[in-house]
Design a protein around this motif. Structure first.
Motif, PDB file in Angstrom:
ATOM      1  N   GLU A  65       0.577  -1.108  -0.253  1.00 50.75           N
ATOM      2  CA  GLU A  65       0.023   0.043  -0.417  1.00 50.75           C
ATOM      3  C   GLU A  65       0.955   1.045  -0.289  1.00 50.75           C
ATOM      4  OE1 GLU A  65       0.045  -2.489   2.020  1.00 50.75           O
ATOM      5  OE2 GLU A  65      -1.798  -3.476   1.912  1.00 50.75           O
ATOM      6  N   THR A  66       2.217   0.939   0.653  1.00 49.90           N
ATOM      7  CA  THR A  66       3.463   2.150   1.307  1.00 49.90           C
ATOM      8  C   THR A  66       4.067   2.785  -0.400  1.00 49.90           C
ATOM      9  OG1 THR A  66       3.135   1.771   3.083  1.00 49.90           O
ATOM     10  CG2 THR A  66       4.767   3.345   1.877  1.00 49.90           C
ATOM     11  N   LEU A  67       4.072   1.476  -0.968  1.00 51.41           N
ATOM     12  CA  LEU A  67       4.440   1.758  -2.298  1.00 51.41           C
ATOM     13  C   LEU A  67       3.828   2.035  -4.061  1.00 51.41           C
ATOM     14  CD1 LEU A  67       8.093  -0.285  -1.154  1.00 51.41           C
ATOM     15  CD2 LEU A  67       8.016   2.465  -0.950  1.00 51.41           C
ATOM     16  N   ALA A  68       3.131   1.335  -4.301  1.00 50.02           N
ATOM     17  CA  ALA A  68       2.069   0.966  -4.708  1.00 50.02           C
ATOM     18  C   ALA A  68       1.973   2.568  -5.614  1.00 50.02           C
ATOM     19  CB  ALA A  68       0.477   0.693  -5.093  1.00 50.02           C
ATOM     20  N   PRO A  69       2.171   3.940  -5.152  1.00 49.09           N
ATOM     21  CA  PRO A  69       1.405   5.279  -5.758  1.00 49.09           C
ATOM     22  C   PRO A  69       2.789   5.533  -6.488  1.00 49.09           C
ATOM     23  CG  PRO A  69       0.768   4.818  -3.568  1.00 49.09           C
ATOM     24  CD  PRO A  69       1.488   3.975  -3.214  1.00 49.09           C
ATOM     25  N   TYR A  70       4.133   4.752  -6.194  1.00 51.56           N
ATOM     26  CA  TYR A  70       4.728   5.540  -6.707  1.00 51.56           C
ATOM     27  C   TYR A  70       6.178   4.201  -7.705  1.00 51.56           C
ATOM     28  CZ  TYR A  70       4.671   8.743  -2.941  1.00 51.56           C
ATOM     29  OH  TYR A  70       3.972  10.236  -2.264  1.00 51.56           O
ATOM     30  N   GLY A  71       5.687   3.721  -7.775  1.00 53.48           N
ATOM     31  CA  GLY A  71       6.377   1.827  -8.697  1.00 53.48           C
ATOM     32  C   GLY A  71       5.321   1.020  -9.408  1.00 53.48           C
ATOM     33  N   THR A  72       5.728   0.032  -9.664  1.00 58.09           N
ATOM     34  CA  THR A  72       4.982  -1.049 -10.168  1.00 58.09           C
ATOM     35  C   THR A  72       5.193  -2.557  -8.766  1.00 58.09           C
ATOM     36  OG1 THR A  72       4.999  -0.216 -12.062  1.00 58.09           O
ATOM     37  CG2 THR A  72       4.351  -2.677 -11.456  1.00 58.09           C
ATOM     38  N   TRP A  73       4.371  -3.323  -9.208  1.00 60.47           N
ATOM     39  CA  TRP A  73       4.874  -4.404  -8.561  1.00 60.47           C
ATOM     40  C   TRP A  73       5.342  -5.861  -9.047  1.00 60.47           C
ATOM     41  CZ3 TRP A  73       6.778  -5.383  -3.278  1.00 60.47           C
ATOM     42  CH2 TRP A  73       6.735  -4.385  -2.213  1.00 60.47           C
ATOM     43  N   LEU A  74       6.491  -6.048  -8.825  1.00 66.01           N
ATOM     44  CA  LEU A  74       6.346  -7.230  -9.795  1.00 66.01           C
ATOM     45  C   LEU A  74       6.590  -8.894  -9.101  1.00 66.01           C
ATOM     46  CD1 LEU A  74       9.138  -5.376 -12.071  1.00 66.01           C
ATOM     47  CD2 LEU A  74       7.246  -5.203 -13.019  1.00 66.01           C
ATOM     48  N   GLU A  75       6.497  -9.528  -9.945  1.00 63.95           N
ATOM     49  CA  GLU A  75       6.969 -10.835  -9.860  1.00 63.95           C
ATOM     50  C   GLU A  75       7.832 -11.654 -10.833  1.00 63.95           C
ATOM     51  OE1 GLU A  75       5.923 -12.899  -8.018  1.00 63.95           O
ATOM     52  OE2 GLU A  75       4.531 -11.598  -6.406  1.00 63.95           O
ATOM     53  N   VAL A  76       9.701 -11.563  -9.880  1.00 70.40           N
ATOM     54  CA  VAL A  76      10.780 -12.338 -10.363  1.00 70.40           C
ATOM     55  C   VAL A  76      11.254 -13.142 -10.544  1.00 70.40           C
ATOM     56  CG1 VAL A  76      12.731 -10.024 -10.881  1.00 70.40           C
ATOM     57  CG2 VAL A  76      11.405  -9.664 -10.399  1.00 70.40           C
TER      58      VAL A  76
ATOM     59  N   SER B 235      13.159 -16.107  -9.695  1.00 68.64           N
ATOM     60  CA  SER B 235      13.970 -16.227  -7.880  1.00 68.64           C
ATOM     61  C   SER B 235      14.030 -14.996  -7.267  1.00 68.64           C
ATOM     62  CB  SER B 235      15.244 -16.317  -9.166  1.00 68.64           C
ATOM     63  OG  SER B 235      16.228 -15.524  -8.641  1.00 68.64           O
ATOM     64  N   ARG B 236      13.049 -14.679  -7.248  1.00 71.54           N
ATOM     65  CA  ARG B 236      12.949 -13.455  -6.121  1.00 71.54           C
ATOM     66  C   ARG B 236      11.895 -12.827  -5.105  1.00 71.54           C
ATOM     67  NH1 ARG B 236      17.857 -11.490  -3.783  1.00 71.54           N
ATOM     68  NH2 ARG B 236      19.648 -11.938  -5.335  1.00 71.54           N
ATOM     69  N   GLY B 237      10.713 -14.157  -6.073  1.00 73.34           N
ATOM     70  CA  GLY B 237       9.624 -13.172  -5.900  1.00 73.34           C
ATOM     71  C   GLY B 237       8.847 -11.548  -5.611  1.00 73.34           C
ATOM     72  N   ARG B 238       8.677 -11.012  -4.945  1.00 78.70           N
ATOM     73  CA  ARG B 238       7.291 -10.565  -5.695  1.00 78.70           C
ATOM     74  C   ARG B 238       8.906  -8.865  -5.515  1.00 78.70           C
ATOM     75  NH1 ARG B 238       1.253  -8.457  -3.201  1.00 78.70           N
ATOM     76  NH2 ARG B 238       0.580  -7.699  -4.895  1.00 78.70           N
ATOM     77  N   CYS B 239       8.343  -8.486  -5.598  1.00 81.13           N
ATOM     78  CA  CYS B 239       9.580  -6.727  -5.790  1.00 81.13           C
ATOM     79  C   CYS B 239       9.055  -5.436  -6.081  1.00 81.13           C
ATOM     80  CB  CYS B 239      10.745  -7.256  -6.905  1.00 81.13           C
ATOM     81  SG  CYS B 239      11.752  -9.221  -6.498  1.00 81.13           S
ATOM     82  N   TRP B 240       9.297  -4.872  -6.117  1.00 82.60           N
ATOM     83  CA  TRP B 240       8.760  -3.915  -6.419  1.00 82.60           C
ATOM     84  C   TRP B 240      10.218  -2.494  -7.958  1.00 82.60           C
ATOM     85  CZ3 TRP B 240      10.556   1.847  -4.568  1.00 82.60           C
ATOM     86  CH2 TRP B 240       9.631   2.963  -5.328  1.00 82.60           C
ATOM     87  N   ARG B 241       9.625  -2.582  -8.677  1.00 80.64           N
ATOM     88  CA  ARG B 241      10.551  -0.731  -8.974  1.00 80.64           C
ATOM     89  C   ARG B 241       9.951   0.241  -9.397  1.00 80.64           C
ATOM     90  NH1 ARG B 241      10.224  -2.323 -15.165  1.00 80.64           N
ATOM     91  NH2 ARG B 241       8.108  -1.537 -15.505  1.00 80.64           N
ATOM     92  N   PRO B 242      10.537   0.900  -8.523  1.00 79.52           N
ATOM     93  CA  PRO B 242      10.165   2.426  -8.892  1.00 79.52           C
ATOM     94  C   PRO B 242       9.866   2.957 -10.873  1.00 79.52           C
ATOM     95  CG  PRO B 242      12.267   2.647  -8.439  1.00 79.52           C
ATOM     96  CD  PRO B 242      12.100   1.004  -8.763  1.00 79.52           C
ATOM     97  N   TYR B 243       8.822   3.735 -10.072  1.00 83.30           N
ATOM     98  CA  TYR B 243       8.799   5.106 -11.866  1.00 83.30           C
ATOM     99  C   TYR B 243       9.785   5.342 -12.132  1.00 83.30           C
ATOM    100  CZ  TYR B 243       3.898   3.828 -11.032  1.00 83.30           C
ATOM    101  OH  TYR B 243       2.788   2.807 -11.448  1.00 83.30           O
ATOM    102  N   ALA B 244      10.356   5.870 -11.185  1.00 85.35           N
ATOM    103  CA  ALA B 244      11.954   6.270 -11.713  1.00 85.35           C
ATOM    104  C   ALA B 244      12.851   5.639 -11.915  1.00 85.35           C
ATOM    105  CB  ALA B 244      12.390   7.225 -10.132  1.00 85.35           C
ATOM    106  N   ALA B 245      13.058   4.708 -12.027  1.00 82.39           N
ATOM    107  CA  ALA B 245      13.439   3.491 -12.322  1.00 82.39           C
ATOM    108  C   ALA B 245      13.900   3.563 -14.233  1.00 82.39           C
ATOM    109  CB  ALA B 245      13.788   2.029 -11.663  1.00 82.39           C
ATOM    110  N   THR B 246      12.396   4.095 -14.769  1.00 82.90           N
ATOM    111  CA  THR B 246      12.238   3.627 -15.940  1.00 82.90           C
ATOM    112  C   THR B 246      13.374   4.660 -16.822  1.00 82.90           C
ATOM    113  OG1 THR B 246      11.043   5.210 -16.026  1.00 82.90           O
ATOM    114  CG2 THR B 246      10.408   2.259 -15.930  1.00 82.90           C
ATOM    115  N   ARG B 247      13.860   6.140 -15.859  1.00 77.06           N
ATOM    116  CA  ARG B 247      14.567   7.441 -16.024  1.00 77.06           C
ATOM    117  C   ARG B 247      15.612   6.992 -16.596  1.00 77.06           C
ATOM    118  NH1 ARG B 247      12.193  10.363 -12.398  1.00 77.06           N
ATOM    119  NH2 ARG B 247      14.576  10.409 -10.793  1.00 77.06           N
TER     120      ARG B 247
END
Length: 349
Positions: free
Chosen positions: A36-47, A49-61
């Motif tokens: 809930e805290t990080l969802a507005p600032y990025g995307t949750w992914l299934e990676v 061997s890592r499971g559920r991870c978070w990628r910030p929108y800023a990482a696309t820059r």
């Protein structure tokens, strides 16, 4: 004074629920969930061997990497990262940052606080760092120079490194010539003072307890930057959580979106798809008041030609040439000189 206290209590309620601020020097608890805290600032992914991870929108820059927008301070725990990104107060002190070929930089959640998790490098007038897992996975290969952050030693005490980080070509040259040394342990303050030729003070910290995803964890905040952390947390608390979850579907880095579009983004519809038949009422701000008048759109009506009666009323009851008149046949022109002839009343008898 009363206004400041009321504002502080309001912020406490906003961030920490129904709890209230504790007296000075006493830690207080609050709870939140990573999703809930990080969802507005990025995307949750299934990676893989890592499971559920978070990628910030800023990482696309282009050029973004962890531990870039912020600065280091020294505390009793050693070099402690102070982020200038609104979500940085959590992801840089818990979990791990990894770099994947499929998604780039992603964050793996964790629940043990740490001042930072980086490998250090310094020498030849530069100071650099890189997330520990990435440094261990790729070594110190010049081909991965873009994963490091290097700044001039004289700029190490700046408040933000985003505009002062060395270009990847410069970092690659440092790694090729091997003019810098690496250490997995945090460098001592006196060492960094010799490298940077700057005095680096030690800042006191405040320790709190909180619950993350139902787990009790420790939170340590440099006292001088406590207001920054509270401001970042308040921005997250007011932001609605509505980000899509992306899941990895096969071994070829294909992803599939499994949630509705974000609320703050317009809905995109294919060009061949028409809009819904039922139009929603719109708010007309011209209706007055704060909410305006709700008007339901109707079919446009054709403009009607003005009638003779309306135009006569407009011109005081007298006919006007403005109104449209039926076509009148042209009369034959009078013979020349007829207008100059005198009228003889005897001929009319």
């Amino acid at each position: 004074m009363k206004l400041k206290i009321a504002t502080l209590l309001t912020l406490s309620t906003l961030l920490f629920g129904s709890g209230s601020l504790a007296p000075a020097g006493v830690s207080f608890s609050f709870s939140f969930g990573y999703h809930e805290t990080l969802a507005p600032y990025g995307t949750w992914l299934e990676v893989a061997s890592r499971g559920r991870c978070w990628r910030p929108y800023a990482a696309t820059r282009v050029g973004w990497r962890p531990y870039l927008y912020g600065h280091w301070v020294y505390t009793s725990y050693g070099p402690t990262w102070v982020s200038n990104e609104p979500w940085g107060w959590s992801v840089y002190h818990y979990g791990d940052w990894v770099f994947t070929d499929a998604f780039g930089w992603v964050w793996v959640p964790g629940y043990e606080w740490q001042p930072a998790d980086v490998v250090w490098s310094y020498g030849d007038g530069y100071v650099g760092w890189c997330p520990s897992h990435v440094a261990r996975a790729y070594g110190y290969s010049p081909a991965r120079a873009s994963l490091w952050v290097f700044v001039g030693a004289d700029r190490f005490t700046y408040n933000d490194y985003g505009a002062y980080s060395a270009q990847p070509a410069v970092v690659q040259n440092l790694l090729v010539r091997k003019t810098v040394q690496f250490t997995s342990s945090a460098p001592r303050r006196d060492v960094m003072e010799r490298v940077t030729r700057r005095s680096i003070p030690v800042q006191s910290v405040k320790q709190r307890e909180m619950a993350v995803d139902g787990r009790r964890v420790k939170m340590v905040v440099p006292q001088a930057h406590e207001a920054v952390v509270l401001k970042q947390a308040s921005m997250i608390a007011r932001k609605p959580a509505s980000a899509p979850v992306v899941r990895r579907t096969d071994d070829h880095d294909k992803v599939q979106k499994s949630a509705a579009p974000r609320k703050d983004e317009p809905e995109h519809r294919p060009m061949h798809q028409s809009a819904p038949a039922t139009a929603k009422p719109r708010v007309d701000s011209r209706g007055g008041g704060h909410e305006g008048v709700v008007r339901t759109p109707t079919q446009p009506q054709r403009a009607q030609a003005p009638t003779q009666t309306k135009i006569e009323a407009k011109h005081g009851g007298k006919p006007s040439n403005v109104a449209s008149k039926p076509a009148v046949k042209k009369q034959k022109a009078a013979p020349k000189g007829a207008e100059n002839r005198k009228h003889d009343p005897k001929k009319d008898r």
